[in-house]
Write a protein that holds these residues in place. Sequence first.
Motif, PDB file in Angstrom:
ATOM      1  N   ALA A  30     -52.125   8.059  31.283  1.00 21.71           N
ATOM      2  CA  ALA A  30     -50.950   7.267  31.667  1.00 21.71           C
ATOM      3  C   ALA A  30     -51.050   6.735  33.087  1.00 21.71           C
ATOM      4  CB  ALA A  30     -49.686   8.115  31.528  1.00 21.71           C
ATOM      5  N   GLY A  31     -51.999   7.233  33.861  1.00 22.61           N
ATOM      6  CA  GLY A  31     -52.143   6.793  35.241  1.00 22.61           C
ATOM      7  C   GLY A  31     -51.065   7.339  36.158  1.00 22.61           C
ATOM      8  N   VAL A  32     -50.574   8.534  35.835  1.00 20.62           N
ATOM      9  CA  VAL A  32     -49.549   9.170  36.666  1.00 20.62           C
ATOM     10  C   VAL A  32     -49.999  10.591  36.974  1.00 20.62           C
ATOM     11  CG1 VAL A  32     -47.701   7.790  35.640  1.00 20.62           C
ATOM     12  CG2 VAL A  32     -48.231  10.040  34.683  1.00 20.62           C
ATOM     13  N   SER A  33     -49.281  11.243  37.881  1.00 20.84           N
ATOM     14  CA  SER A  33     -49.626  12.616  38.221  1.00 20.84           C
ATOM     15  C   SER A  33     -49.121  13.571  37.138  1.00 20.84           C
ATOM     16  CB  SER A  33     -48.998  13.011  39.557  1.00 20.84           C
ATOM     17  OG  SER A  33     -47.584  13.084  39.433  1.00 20.84           O
ATOM     18  N   LYS A  34     -49.755  14.741  37.078  1.00 22.73           N
ATOM     19  CA  LYS A  34     -49.305  15.750  36.120  1.00 22.73           C
ATOM     20  C   LYS A  34     -47.863  16.155  36.407  1.00 22.73           C
ATOM     21  CE  LYS A  34     -50.700  20.256  34.250  1.00 22.73           C
ATOM     22  NZ  LYS A  34     -51.709  21.340  34.344  1.00 22.73           N
ATOM     23  N   ARG A  35     -47.521  16.179  37.677  1.00 23.01           N
ATOM     24  CA  ARG A  35     -46.149  16.526  38.060  1.00 23.01           C
ATOM     25  C   ARG A  35     -45.156  15.512  37.501  1.00 23.01           C
ATOM     26  NH1 ARG A  35     -44.109  17.689  44.285  1.00 23.01           N
ATOM     27  NH2 ARG A  35     -41.934  18.168  43.776  1.00 23.01           N
ATOM     28  N   THR A  36     -45.536  14.235  37.508  1.00 24.13           N
ATOM     29  CA  THR A  36     -44.658  13.200  36.962  1.00 24.13           C
ATOM     30  C   THR A  36     -44.438  13.420  35.470  1.00 24.13           C
ATOM     31  OG1 THR A  36     -45.342  11.571  38.617  1.00 24.13           O
ATOM     32  CG2 THR A  36     -44.379  10.719  36.576  1.00 24.13           C
ATOM     33  N   VAL A  37     -45.508  13.784  34.779  1.00 25.93           N
ATOM     34  CA  VAL A  37     -45.373  14.055  33.341  1.00 25.93           C
ATOM     35  C   VAL A  37     -44.379  15.185  33.117  1.00 25.93           C
ATOM     36  CG1 VAL A  37     -46.565  14.842  31.262  1.00 25.93           C
ATOM     37  CG2 VAL A  37     -47.699  13.232  32.810  1.00 25.93           C
ATOM     38  N   TYR A  38     -44.535  16.271  33.881  1.00 27.65           N
ATOM     39  CA  TYR A  38     -43.634  17.412  33.699  1.00 27.65           C
ATOM     40  C   TYR A  38     -42.213  17.115  34.150  1.00 27.65           C
ATOM     41  CZ  TYR A  38     -47.189  20.720  32.178  1.00 27.65           C
ATOM     42  OH  TYR A  38     -48.146  21.381  31.448  1.00 27.65           O
ATOM     43  N   ASN A  39     -42.046  16.187  35.075  1.00 31.15           N
ATOM     44  CA  ASN A  39     -40.692  15.795  35.467  1.00 31.15           C
ATOM     45  C   ASN A  39     -39.955  15.147  34.301  1.00 31.15           C
ATOM     46  OD1 ASN A  39     -40.828  16.729  38.076  1.00 31.15           O
ATOM     47  ND2 ASN A  39     -41.452  14.755  38.950  1.00 31.15           N
ATOM     48  N   HIS A  40     -40.703  14.401  33.467  1.00 23.84           N
ATOM     49  CA  HIS A  40     -40.092  13.735  32.305  1.00 23.84           C
ATOM     50  C   HIS A  40     -40.047  14.652  31.083  1.00 23.84           C
ATOM     51  CE1 HIS A  40     -39.652   9.603  33.807  1.00 23.84           C
ATOM     52  NE2 HIS A  40     -40.751   9.836  34.520  1.00 23.84           N
ATOM     53  N   PHE A  41     -41.104  15.447  30.910  1.00 23.69           N
ATOM     54  CA  PHE A  41     -41.219  16.288  29.707  1.00 23.69           C
ATOM     55  C   PHE A  41     -41.715  17.668  30.126  1.00 23.69           C
ATOM     56  CE2 PHE A  41     -42.081  11.877  28.514  1.00 23.69           C
ATOM     57  CZ  PHE A  41     -41.071  11.677  27.565  1.00 23.69           C
ATOM     58  N   PRO A  42     -40.851  18.680  30.107  1.00 19.43           N
ATOM     59  CA  PRO A  42     -41.216  20.027  30.579  1.00 19.43           C
ATOM     60  C   PRO A  42     -42.347  20.689  29.802  1.00 19.43           C
ATOM     61  CG  PRO A  42     -38.829  19.781  30.437  1.00 19.43           C
ATOM     62  CD  PRO A  42     -39.417  18.564  29.780  1.00 19.43           C
ATOM     63  N   SER A  43     -42.621  20.207  28.584  1.00 20.49           N
ATOM     64  CA  SER A  43     -43.688  20.814  27.800  1.00 20.49           C
ATOM     65  C   SER A  43     -44.280  19.783  26.851  1.00 20.49           C
ATOM     66  CB  SER A  43     -43.154  21.997  26.987  1.00 20.49           C
ATOM     67  OG  SER A  43     -42.294  21.536  25.951  1.00 20.49           O
ATOM     68  N   LYS A  44     -45.460  20.112  26.326  1.00 20.55           N
ATOM     69  CA  LYS A  44     -46.112  19.230  25.354  1.00 20.55           C
ATOM     70  C   LYS A  44     -45.266  19.133  24.086  1.00 20.55           C
ATOM     71  CE  LYS A  44     -50.015  20.527  23.416  1.00 20.55           C
ATOM     72  NZ  LYS A  44     -51.453  20.796  23.128  1.00 20.55           N
ATOM     73  N   GLU A  45     -44.610  20.240  23.697  1.00 19.09           N
ATOM     74  CA  GLU A  45     -43.745  20.229  22.519  1.00 19.09           C
ATOM     75  C   GLU A  45     -42.583  19.263  22.702  1.00 19.09           C
ATOM     76  OE1 GLU A  45     -43.782  21.437  19.571  1.00 19.09           O
ATOM     77  OE2 GLU A  45     -45.427  22.874  19.598  1.00 19.09           O
ATOM     78  N   GLU A  46     -42.011  19.217  23.895  1.00 17.53           N
ATOM     79  CA  GLU A  46     -40.894  18.300  24.138  1.00 17.53           C
ATOM     80  C   GLU A  46     -41.361  16.846  24.141  1.00 17.53           C
ATOM     81  OE1 GLU A  46     -37.858  19.068  26.933  1.00 17.53           O
ATOM     82  OE2 GLU A  46     -38.113  21.245  26.872  1.00 17.53           O
ATOM     83  N   LEU A  47     -42.565  16.620  24.622  1.00 20.49           N
ATOM     84  CA  LEU A  47     -43.127  15.271  24.587  1.00 20.49           C
ATOM     85  C   LEU A  47     -43.362  14.847  23.144  1.00 20.49           C
ATOM     86  CD1 LEU A  47     -44.333  12.736  25.795  1.00 20.49           C
ATOM     87  CD2 LEU A  47     -46.375  14.031  26.400  1.00 20.49           C
ATOM     88  N   PHE A  48     -43.887  15.761  22.335  1.00 13.12           N
ATOM     89  CA  PHE A  48     -44.090  15.465  20.920  1.00 13.12           C
ATOM     90  C   PHE A  48     -42.750  15.226  20.226  1.00 13.12           C
ATOM     91  CE2 PHE A  48     -44.651  16.889  16.477  1.00 13.12           C
ATOM     92  CZ  PHE A  48     -45.578  15.949  16.081  1.00 13.12           C
ATOM     93  N   ALA A  49     -41.734  16.006  20.596  1.00 13.24           N
ATOM     94  CA  ALA A  49     -40.403  15.834  20.007  1.00 13.24           C
ATOM     95  C   ALA A  49     -39.846  14.446  20.316  1.00 13.24           C
ATOM     96  CB  ALA A  49     -39.455  16.913  20.535  1.00 13.24           C
ATOM     97  N   GLU A  50     -40.146  13.922  21.504  1.00 11.74           N
ATOM     98  CA  GLU A  50     -39.694  12.574  21.851  1.00 11.74           C
ATOM     99  C   GLU A  50     -40.401  11.536  20.990  1.00 11.74           C
ATOM    100  OE1 GLU A  50     -37.943   9.235  23.421  1.00 11.74           O
ATOM    101  OE2 GLU A  50     -37.318  11.344  23.551  1.00 11.74           O
ATOM    102  N   ILE A  51     -41.678  11.750  20.712  1.00 15.49           N
ATOM    103  CA  ILE A  51     -42.413  10.833  19.833  1.00 15.49           C
ATOM    104  C   ILE A  51     -41.799  10.850  18.437  1.00 15.49           C
ATOM    105  CG2 ILE A  51     -44.631  10.430  18.697  1.00 15.49           C
ATOM    106  CD1 ILE A  51     -45.959  11.421  21.288  1.00 15.49           C
ATOM    107  N   LEU A  52     -41.494  12.049  17.933  1.00 18.53           N
ATOM    108  CA  LEU A  52     -40.835  12.156  16.630  1.00 18.53           C
ATOM    109  C   LEU A  52     -39.475  11.469  16.655  1.00 18.53           C
ATOM    110  CD1 LEU A  52     -41.513  15.778  15.326  1.00 18.53           C
ATOM    111  CD2 LEU A  52     -42.577  13.645  14.607  1.00 18.53           C
ATOM    112  N   SER A  53     -38.745  11.638  17.753  1.00 18.09           N
ATOM    113  CA  SER A  53     -37.433  11.006  17.862  1.00 18.09           C
ATOM    114  C   SER A  53     -37.537   9.487  17.748  1.00 18.09           C
ATOM    115  CB  SER A  53     -36.769  11.397  19.189  1.00 18.09           C
ATOM    116  OG  SER A  53     -35.520  10.754  19.334  1.00 18.09           O
TER     117      SER A  53
END
Length: 202
Positions: free
Chosen positions: A40-63
């Motif tokens: 994504a071209g962002v920091s790992k911290r930025t990813v975690y700021n938006h999505f606390p876990s990989k499961e939550e990121l996957f849940a957003e994709i499902l949403s």
Amino acid sequence: MTAPQRLTDRKREAIIQAAISEFRAHGFDVTSMDRIAASAGVSKRTVYNHFPSKEELFAEILSQLWTRVSAELDIPYRADQPLREQLRQLLQGKLQLLADDNFLNLARVAIAATLHSPDRARNMVERMGEREESLTTWIRAAQADGRLKPVDPTFAAQQMHGLLKSFAFWPQISMGQPPLTSQAQTQVAESAMDLFLAGYQI
């Protein structure tokens, strides 16, 4: 909306798109938040700021997948219109969704990530079914009006969805075939309507 908010939204969307790409290429279990951040071209911290876990990121994709399914045309039953014309509108909306590249990408990610998780797969199938209610509702209304036979409306709707998906979803998901052309969509819809109305119209 302020400029920083727009930047935040752009970063969030970049993370989601990167996750979709990484999940598709490497699978859910192998993909790491580090890999998603780099893609994504962002920091790992930025990813975690938006999505606390990989499961939550996957849940957003499902949403997003559920949202796309929910957006299919919801055509209310009309007693004063031919059944075939009403069905045609419903099926055209469904087939247009199934031909959308972004929808297919989301579906591929969701299906791949559920293969090794029965609970996740069961949840996905159940939620997909909940979002495909428009045809069931239409069938029930046509039955109440005495124009369709009293078959289980959920069963009849699943039959119709199966007819469409056997041409316009599973070959694309499992064999990488391109989405149906407009001409092919019309052919599939007309054939499905022929079978459905021959079996259920009074």
